[in-house]
Design a protein around this motif. Structure first.
Motif, PDB file in Angstrom:
ATOM      1  N   GLY A 355     -12.723   1.406 -21.773  1.00 29.25           N
ATOM      2  CA  GLY A 355     -13.046   0.459 -20.705  1.00 29.25           C
ATOM      3  C   GLY A 355     -11.792  -0.047 -19.996  1.00 29.25           C
ATOM      4  N   ASP A 356     -10.753  -0.371 -20.786  1.00 29.00           N
ATOM      5  CA  ASP A 356      -9.483  -0.817 -20.186  1.00 29.00           C
ATOM      6  C   ASP A 356      -8.874   0.267 -19.308  1.00 29.00           C
ATOM      7  N   LEU A 357      -8.935   1.506 -19.770  1.00 31.94           N
ATOM      8  CA  LEU A 357      -8.381   2.615 -18.991  1.00 31.94           C
ATOM      9  C   LEU A 357      -9.147   2.803 -17.682  1.00 31.94           C
ATOM     10  N   LYS A 358     -10.460   2.692 -17.739  1.00 30.99           N
ATOM     11  CA  LYS A 358     -11.264   2.871 -16.538  1.00 30.99           C
ATOM     12  C   LYS A 358     -10.976   1.763 -15.519  1.00 30.99           C
ATOM     13  N   LEU A 359     -10.841   0.529 -15.984  1.00 32.71           N
ATOM     14  CA  LEU A 359     -10.529  -0.582 -15.080  1.00 32.71           C
ATOM     15  C   LEU A 359      -9.169  -0.388 -14.415  1.00 32.71           C
ATOM     16  N   THR A 360      -8.215   0.087 -15.195  1.00 32.49           N
ATOM     17  CA  THR A 360      -6.877   0.314 -14.640  1.00 32.49           C
ATOM     18  C   THR A 360      -6.905   1.420 -13.592  1.00 32.49           C
ATOM     19  N   LYS A 361      -7.669   2.493 -13.857  1.00 26.87           N
ATOM     20  CA  LYS A 361      -7.789   3.570 -12.877  1.00 26.87           C
ATOM     21  C   LYS A 361      -8.400   3.062 -11.568  1.00 26.87           C
ATOM     22  N   LEU A 362      -9.387   2.166 -11.681  1.00 25.87           N
ATOM     23  CA  LEU A 362     -10.002   1.599 -10.481  1.00 25.87           C
ATOM     24  C   LEU A 362      -8.984   0.759  -9.693  1.00 25.87           C
ATOM     25  N   LYS A 363      -8.138   0.022 -10.423  1.00 25.94           N
ATOM     26  CA  LYS A 363      -7.095  -0.761  -9.744  1.00 25.94           C
ATOM     27  C   LYS A 363      -6.112   0.149  -9.019  1.00 25.94           C
ATOM     28  N   VAL A 364      -5.756   1.259  -9.647  1.00 24.47           N
ATOM     29  CA  VAL A 364      -4.837   2.221  -9.025  1.00 24.47           C
ATOM     30  C   VAL A 364      -5.453   2.779  -7.747  1.00 24.47           C
ATOM     31  N   GLN A 365      -6.711   3.169  -7.804  1.00 22.80           N
ATOM     32  CA  GLN A 365      -7.382   3.701  -6.622  1.00 22.80           C
ATOM     33  C   GLN A 365      -7.457   2.663  -5.511  1.00 22.80           C
ATOM     34  N   ASP A 366      -7.719   1.430  -5.892  1.00 22.52           N
ATOM     35  CA  ASP A 366      -7.810   0.354  -4.903  1.00 22.52           C
ATOM     36  C   ASP A 366      -6.482   0.185  -4.160  1.00 22.52           C
ATOM     37  N   VAL A 367      -5.381   0.175  -4.891  1.00 18.83           N
ATOM     38  CA  VAL A 367      -4.071   0.023  -4.259  1.00 18.83           C
ATOM     39  C   VAL A 367      -3.727   1.246  -3.420  1.00 18.83           C
ATOM     40  N   GLN A 368      -4.108   2.434  -3.878  1.00 17.75           N
ATOM     41  CA  GLN A 368      -3.854   3.652  -3.103  1.00 17.75           C
ATOM     42  C   GLN A 368      -4.586   3.610  -1.765  1.00 17.75           C
ATOM     43  N   PHE A 369      -5.847   3.165  -1.780  1.00  9.46           N
ATOM     44  CA  PHE A 369      -6.599   3.032  -0.529  1.00  9.46           C
ATOM     45  C   PHE A 369      -5.950   1.982   0.380  1.00  9.46           C
ATOM     46  N   GLU A 370      -5.552   0.862  -0.214  1.00 12.62           N
ATOM     47  CA  GLU A 370      -4.914  -0.194   0.570  1.00 12.62           C
ATOM     48  C   GLU A 370      -3.596   0.284   1.177  1.00 12.62           C
ATOM     49  N   LEU A 371      -2.859   1.076   0.422  1.00 10.46           N
ATOM     50  CA  LEU A 371      -1.584   1.600   0.899  1.00 10.46           C
ATOM     51  C   LEU A 371      -1.781   2.500   2.111  1.00 10.46           C
ATOM     52  N   LYS A 372      -2.749   3.411   2.022  1.00 12.95           N
ATOM     53  CA  LYS A 372      -3.011   4.314   3.145  1.00 12.95           C
ATOM     54  C   LYS A 372      -3.503   3.543   4.364  1.00 12.95           C
ATOM     55  N   THR A 373      -4.416   2.603   4.143  1.00  8.51           N
ATOM     56  CA  THR A 373      -4.952   1.807   5.256  1.00  8.51           C
ATOM     57  C   THR A 373      -3.854   0.987   5.926  1.00  8.51           C
ATOM     58  N   THR A 374      -3.004   0.358   5.110  1.00 11.46           N
ATOM     59  CA  THR A 374      -1.927  -0.473   5.656  1.00 11.46           C
ATOM     60  C   THR A 374      -0.955   0.355   6.474  1.00 11.46           C
ATOM     61  N   GLU A 375      -0.633   1.552   5.984  1.00  8.20           N
ATOM     62  CA  GLU A 375       0.311   2.410   6.707  1.00  8.20           C
ATOM     63  C   GLU A 375      -0.237   2.798   8.076  1.00  8.20           C
ATOM     64  N   ILE A 376      -1.505   3.205   8.129  1.00  5.97           N
ATOM     65  CA  ILE A 376      -2.105   3.581   9.403  1.00  5.97           C
ATOM     66  C   ILE A 376      -2.207   2.374  10.332  1.00  5.97           C
ATOM     67  N   THR A 377      -2.597   1.233   9.781  1.00  7.09           N
ATOM     68  CA  THR A 377      -2.720   0.018  10.589  1.00  7.09           C
ATOM     69  C   THR A 377      -1.385  -0.389  11.181  1.00  7.09           C
ATOM     70  N   LEU A 378      -0.333  -0.321  10.372  1.00  4.31           N
ATOM     71  CA  LEU A 378       0.993  -0.672  10.872  1.00  4.31           C
ATOM     72  C   LEU A 378       1.424   0.259  11.996  1.00  4.31           C
ATOM     73  N   LYS A 379       1.223   1.557  11.809  1.00  8.67           N
ATOM     74  CA  LYS A 379       1.618   2.509  12.844  1.00  8.67           C
ATOM     75  C   LYS A 379       0.884   2.241  14.152  1.00  8.67           C
ATOM     76  N   ASN A 380      -0.424   1.995  14.071  1.00 13.49           N
ATOM     77  CA  ASN A 380      -1.201   1.750  15.282  1.00 13.49           C
ATOM     78  C   ASN A 380      -0.803   0.439  15.956  1.00 13.49           C
ATOM     79  N   LYS A 381      -0.584  -0.603  15.147  1.00 15.05           N
ATOM     80  CA  LYS A 381      -0.171  -1.886  15.720  1.00 15.05           C
ATOM     81  C   LYS A 381       1.191  -1.780  16.392  1.00 15.05           C
TER      82      LYS A 381
END
Length: 473
Positions: A355-381
């Protein structure tokens, strides 16, 4: 008499009232005070200090430890036992722990296994985790994460400082706009006053109708009304600006009346905010503090994920200790006298660990999505603001030309009035259009300054040098 009056009207109407002695505070000077003394900037430094303290705390997990365990029992004049166990431990990076201990026990009711020589028993050994905790363990992970958190705190600190500098810069531009508007109304009030006095003298000489004096008076009072509104607006913006001005020992200061903004800010803002070359080519975003902060956060979560994977392994700890009565003789420690052991534990279903491993993997995916979104948003802005700046620069140039053309038309109308081919009504109409265009030019210049500041803010350039010029405000 009429010729003299109109001569004064045409050639003196553009003159300004002499200003009192004033001192200019530039944007770079102002931002230097904000960056060095503002409480929020100091508060941002506390974030960095907190991360340094946490790093120091995590390093404490590798500090050597001295443990002393002493127990004694006496009952009915009998000494049941008197036990002393002192241990010195040295933890290492890969979970291996070295330790040395001294054990001395005596008493009538000792457990037989606790019997040791009268001089005590010395031991030196090692504890090794051969599965869980060898390649990575909690104290190793915490230390690595603390180092990353410190770097992340530096990036977050830069973002916090950048935001306060951005807000302070917008306030300075608002103050500058209010000052320019007041100066414009002051200039037009001077023109209206000269015009009113000229018309009044012409009326007294019988050369102008009474209605012209009324019209000139209405225009004069309108200019006075506009100037008063601009004066109050300037006072309010100056007080708002004072919110960002502090000195040592958290002492707030207030802008004096003789301090004015730099009217040439538009020409110097590129160098002040270090965006003159960036507007052309803003380069790679990998060093953007927001992306750096997310990358550090992602690296910290990957370390945590490695630790969770490691926790799926069984816990197998091996211990081996050499025993000796005479520790001063190194050869006394031999394999013929030792104490060893093994400790094995393994949850059968591993539900908590999985369960701990699965929660950590979800956190990693969340940050990866945020990283990609932030990069695209910054470039467009960044691209949007860049195009807006280029457009506003062109608009500002066109507006300046329009203002000059309206000035030319006003001077031409004044000459026609001098020749008797125009009227005061047309003069006031031309001047009203000039006022409108002048105010639009001031507003447009303010928009260009604000957009340039937004470019500075989106790139988070607060760590770049700002000229540190200081003097008494």
């Amino acid at each position: 008499m009429k010729s003299l009056i109109f001569y004064i009207l045409v050639f003196i109407s553009g003159s300004l009232v002499a200003q009192e002695s004033s001192s200019v505070i530039t944007l770079s000077e102002y931002l230097s005070y904000v960056k060095k003394y503002h409480p929020i900037v100091k508060q941002a430094n506390l974030v960095l200090n907190e991360s340094e303290a946490k790093l120091l705390k995590s390093r404490g997990a590798f500090d050597p430890k001295l443990e002393v365990d002493y127990n004694r029992k006496t009952f009915k004049s009998k000494e049941y036992f008197d036990k002393l166990n002192a241990t010195f431990k040295i933890p290492t990076w890969y979970g291996i722990e070295f330790k040395a201990s001294f054990e001395e026990n005596e008493g009538l009711f000792l457990n037989p296994e606790a019997n040791v020589p009268n001089e005590g028993l010395y031991s030196a050994g090692v504890s090794i985790p051969v599965a869980r905790g060898l390649l990575i363990n909690s104290r190793m992970a915490v230390l690595k994460q603390s180092k990353l958190f410190l770097k992340q705190a530096k990036a977050n600190r830069q973002l916090l400082i950048n935001n306060i500098l951005y807000e302070a810069t917008l306030t300075y531009f608002k103050w500058l706009q209010s000052y320019n508007e007041k100066q414009a109304y002051k200039e037009f009030l001077t023109n209206a006053d000269i015009r009113f006095n000229g018309i009044k003298k012409s009326f007294e000489a019988g050369e102008a109708p009474a209605i012209d004096t009324l019209e000139a008076k209405i225009a004069l009072n309108n200019r006075k009304l506009n100037l008063e509104k601009a004066r109050i607006k300037l006072i309010k913006s100056a007080l708002e600006l004072s919110n960002y001005l502090w000195l040592n020992e958290d002492t707030p200061i207030e802008i004096k009346d003789n301090i004015i903004p730099d009217t040439n800010t538009l020409e110097t803002i590129g160098n002040t905010l270090n965006v003159s070359d960036v507007i052309i080519d803003y380069g790679d975003l990998n060093n953007h503090p927001k992306l750096k902060s997310l990358n550090y956060k992602l690296k910290g979560l990957n370390i945590e994920k490695r630790l969770k994977y490691n926790n799926l392994l069984p816990k197998i700890d091996l211990q081996y200790n050499f025993l000796s009565q005479t520790p001063e003789l190194l050869r006394s420690f031999s394999t013929s006298a030792y104490k060893s052991g093994v400790n094995i534990s393994f949850p059968l279903f591993l539900r908590k660990e999985r369960g701990d491993l699965k929660l950590t993997k979800l956190k990693v995916q969340d940050v990866q999505f945020e990283l990609k979104t932030t990069e695209i948003t910054l470039k467009n802005k960044i691209e949007a603001i860049k195009q807006e700046i280029l457009s506003l620069q062109q608009q500002n140039k066109l507006t300046s030309e329009i203002v000059e053309d309206y000035k030319t038309m006003l001077r031409a109308e004044e000459r026609k009035l001098f020749l008797g081919e125009s009227s005061l009504f047309l003069i006031n109409s031309r001047e009203s259009k000039l006022i409108d265009s002048k105010l639009k030019a001031i507003t447009l210049e303010n928009n260009l300054l604000n957009t340039t500041a937004s470019f500075f803010n989106i790139l988070a350039l607060s760590d770049d040098p700002i000229v540190n010029e200081k003097r008494t405000i």
